[in-house]
Design a protein around this motif. Structure first.
Motif, PDB file in Angstrom:
ATOM      1  N   THR A 171      35.229  14.253 -15.911  1.00 37.61           N
ATOM      2  CA  THR A 171      34.355  14.039 -14.318  1.00 37.61           C
ATOM      3  C   THR A 171      35.607  14.008 -13.353  1.00 37.61           C
ATOM      4  O   THR A 171      35.183  14.082 -12.020  1.00 37.61           O
ATOM      5  CB  THR A 171      33.592  12.659 -14.520  1.00 37.61           C
ATOM      6  N   GLU A 219      36.381   9.883 -27.786  1.00 43.08           N
ATOM      7  CA  GLU A 219      36.285  10.976 -28.615  1.00 43.08           C
ATOM      8  C   GLU A 219      37.553  11.712 -28.660  1.00 43.08           C
ATOM      9  O   GLU A 219      37.350  12.661 -29.637  1.00 43.08           O
ATOM     10  CB  GLU A 219      35.015  11.983 -27.969  1.00 43.08           C
ATOM     11  N   THR A 259      33.459   6.465 -18.970  1.00 44.65           N
ATOM     12  CA  THR A 259      34.011   7.628 -20.029  1.00 44.65           C
ATOM     13  C   THR A 259      35.113   7.272 -20.850  1.00 44.65           C
ATOM     14  O   THR A 259      35.459   7.701 -21.952  1.00 44.65           O
ATOM     15  CB  THR A 259      33.785   8.846 -19.465  1.00 44.65           C
ATOM     16  N   THR A 307      30.944   8.655  -9.856  1.00 43.36           N
ATOM     17  CA  THR A 307      32.009   8.633 -10.874  1.00 43.36           C
ATOM     18  C   THR A 307      32.565   7.349 -10.600  1.00 43.36           C
ATOM     19  O   THR A 307      33.372   6.948  -9.513  1.00 43.36           O
ATOM     20  CB  THR A 307      33.162   9.680 -10.549  1.00 43.36           C
ATOM     21  N   ALA A 345      33.656  17.687 -20.718  1.00 45.57           N
ATOM     22  CA  ALA A 345      33.111  16.443 -20.551  1.00 45.57           C
ATOM     23  C   ALA A 345      33.808  15.705 -19.185  1.00 45.57           C
ATOM     24  O   ALA A 345      33.350  14.547 -18.769  1.00 45.57           O
ATOM     25  CB  ALA A 345      32.917  15.609 -21.560  1.00 45.57           C
ATOM     26  N   ASN A 392      38.155   6.822 -15.209  1.00 43.79           N
ATOM     27  CA  ASN A 392      36.738   6.601 -15.076  1.00 43.79           C
ATOM     28  C   ASN A 392      36.472   5.399 -16.140  1.00 43.79           C
ATOM     29  O   ASN A 392      36.425   5.945 -17.520  1.00 43.79           O
ATOM     30  CB  ASN A 392      36.170   7.953 -15.504  1.00 43.79           C
ATOM     31  N   GLN A 405      37.941   8.612 -19.466  1.00 43.79           N
ATOM     32  CA  GLN A 405      38.854   9.698 -18.864  1.00 43.79           C
ATOM     33  C   GLN A 405      39.838   8.755 -17.995  1.00 43.79           C
ATOM     34  O   GLN A 405      39.707   8.216 -17.261  1.00 43.79           O
ATOM     35  CB  GLN A 405      38.153  10.694 -18.134  1.00 43.79           C
ATOM     36  N   GLU A 457      39.514   7.658 -23.755  1.00 43.50           N
ATOM     37  CA  GLU A 457      38.484   8.363 -24.425  1.00 43.50           C
ATOM     38  C   GLU A 457      38.367   8.087 -25.760  1.00 43.50           C
ATOM     39  O   GLU A 457      39.176   8.626 -26.751  1.00 43.50           O
ATOM     40  CB  GLU A 457      38.292   9.812 -23.957  1.00 43.50           C
TER      41      GLU A 457
END
Length: 335
Positions: free
Chosen positions: A220, A203, A139, A157, A218, A136, A141, A201
């Motif tokens: 997706t 994060e 984000t 998405t 979080a 994705n 991911q 990511e």
């Protein structure tokens, strides 16, 4: 080129038509007359043609139809910026869209202004061969999926794909609501363009694995192996529920040697794709062929309301991926 393999009181015939590929070469598309394949009209003035792109073909069927390498509809998706991907379109009705795409070693796809990969649909990737990273880019991911794995994600998405294996990767993709409902490029072109992409990511850096729960919340995209599906015993048929939403149901199914499924039908259009073994399917409804033989890599498209029974006459198990949209089994048999 051989006609699809089916047996009934009358043999199916086929006709061949010539079409031009995106490279200007001529290709041949074989259409079984008995299946009464309908080609949805392509309107040059529609919003699907405003962008500088070729729309994906939309094979739709009136009766159960065997889809093989000999009669599948092929299409090249993408452009220089998004990357180009070869698609084999198995079905694209007003209820269900399914195709197989292939990425060569080192191959990848992303998006471009003309080919945006964000849709108003639920999607499932079933990895038939190889290893793919599904990303994705909004984000970061990233899911690494191997042969036999599934990746599920819902509408809105963004998604990219990279072949992370040493050989080709082949992915069976299910998509509903389908392009015919305006859920694909017609929808994508109306969404804000994603100019900045992430392939990891942010994060997670400095927080993994301590913040595993927050990162999972979080996510997706959902990565599923057979150990993650929800199991059902439908007579002899072993059914693993990969996803079931208001738009799309996808299952992994298995019959042991000599077993057969109950007669079943779906609330919407369906596709049976065989991944292992040799499968026979009885379709008692209608006036066309009613006894089908599938080999690995072949599919049987089953329109809404047609009953069918899967029969394993061989001495080895069969395995198949089955999708229906919308809904699952007709007549309240989904419990």
């Amino acid at each position: 080129m051989k006609a699809p393999r089916c047996w009934s009181a009358g043999s199916a015939r086929s006709t061949a038509t010539s079409a031009s590929s995106v490279w200007g070469a001529s290709c041949t598309v074989v259409t079984p007359i008995a299946s009464r394949l309908r080609s949805i009209a392509f309107d040059p003035s529609s919003e699907r043609n405003i962008m500088n792109r070729r729309a994906t073909p939309r094979p739709e069927y009136d009766t159960p139809t065997l889809v093989t390498q000999g009669n599948v509809t092929r299409h090249l998706w993408g452009d220089e910026e998004s990357g180009r991907v070869g698609d084999e379109v198995l079905i694209s009705s007003h209820e269900l869209h399914a195709l197989i795409f292939t990425l060569a070693p080192g191959g990848r796809f992303g998006h471009s202004p003309d080919n945006r990969t964000v849709f108003a649909a639920d999607e499932v990737y079933a990895v038939l061969e190889g290893t793919i990273a599904v990303i994705n880019p909004a984000t970061g991911q990233t899911v690494r999926a191997e042969t036999g794995d599934f990746v599920f994600f819902r509408r809105d998405t963004w998604h990219h794909g990279i072949n992370w294996g040493e050989g080709p990767v082949r992915v069976l993709e299910f998509f509903s609501p389908p392009p015919a409902a305006g859920a694909a490029s017609a929808y994508a072109k109306e969404q804000p363009y994603l100019a900045r992409t992430l392939h990891g990511e942010p994060e997670a850096i400095g927080h993994w694995p301590m913040d595993r729960a927050e990162l999972a919340g979080a996510a997706t995209m959902t990565h599923l192996r057979l150990g993650d599906v929800r199991w059902r015993a439908e007579g002899d048929l072993q059914v693993g529920l990969v996803c079931s939403t208001e738009y799309l149901t996808v299952t992994w199914s298995k019959l042991l040697a000599g077993q057969r499924s109950l007669e079943r039908s779906h609330e919407g259009d369906a596709l049976v794709h065989l991944t292992r073994g040799e499968l026979h399917v009885h379709t008692p409804d209608g006036n066309g062929p009613n006894w089908w033989r599938l080999l690995p890599g072949e599919s049987l498209a089953i329109p809404r309301g047609f009953a069918y029974q899967m029969v394993n006459q061989s001495g080895a198990p069969i395995e198949a991926v089955i999708a229906s949209a919308p809904g699952y089994l007709s007549g309240g048999a989904g419990g």
